[in-house]
Enzyme design. Structure first.
Site, short mmCIF file in Angstrom:
data_model
loop_
_atom_site.label_atom_id
_atom_site.label_comp_id
_atom_site.label_asym_id
_atom_site.label_seq_id
_atom_site.Cartn_x
_atom_site.Cartn_y
_atom_site.Cartn_z
N CYS A 29 0.77 -1.25 -0.04
CA CYS A 29 0.15 -0.03 0.06
C CYS A 29 0.78 1.17 -0.15
O CYS A 29 1.41 1.45 0.82
CB CYS A 29 -1.02 -0.01 1.23
SG CYS A 29 -1.75 1.53 1.54
N CYS A 32 0.05 3.82 2.53
CA CYS A 32 0.39 3.40 3.77
C CYS A 32 1.85 3.68 4.15
O CYS A 32 1.96 4.31 5.21
CB CYS A 32 0.19 2.05 4.01
SG CYS A 32 -1.44 1.23 3.88
#
Length: 104
Positions: A29, A32
């Site tokens: 991600c 993230c």
């Protein structure tokens, strides 16, 4: 920031005396990875008031599913066993500070 697993979640998060921020994330991600260093900074600055933890959703699918975490990053703040704040998506530090102001 320490990692928390499905097995430790109740003890480390729900039964905590102080508020706990949990960053739900995954290796793949991109957003993230943008949020992670910001949360590390906040942990260094405010870790005395809030416990900062992270949970890899790929390795720990049970807890994210039980809290309906469908997009990551999702940052949940838990207090007295309840979700009191949920932030979905990456945010700059200033925005996170504003959104978390009541806890830090």
């Amino acid at each position: 920031m320490d990692a928390v697993t499905d097995a430790e979640f109740d003890t480390s998060v729900l039964l905590s005396e102080k508020p706990v921020l949990v960053d739900f994330w995954a290796e793949w991600c991109g957003p993230c990875r943008q949020v992670s260093p910001i949360l590390e900074e906040l942990n260094g600055e405010h870790g005395d008031k809030v416990t900062f933890l992270k949970m890899n959703v790929d390795e720990n699918p049970v807890t994210p599913a039980s809290y309906r975490v469908t997009g990551i990053p999702t940052i949940n703040v838990y207090s007295k066993g309840e979700v009191v704040k949920s932030i979905v998506g990456a945010r700059p530090k200033a925005v996170l500070l504003k959104e978390l102001a009541e806890f830090i």
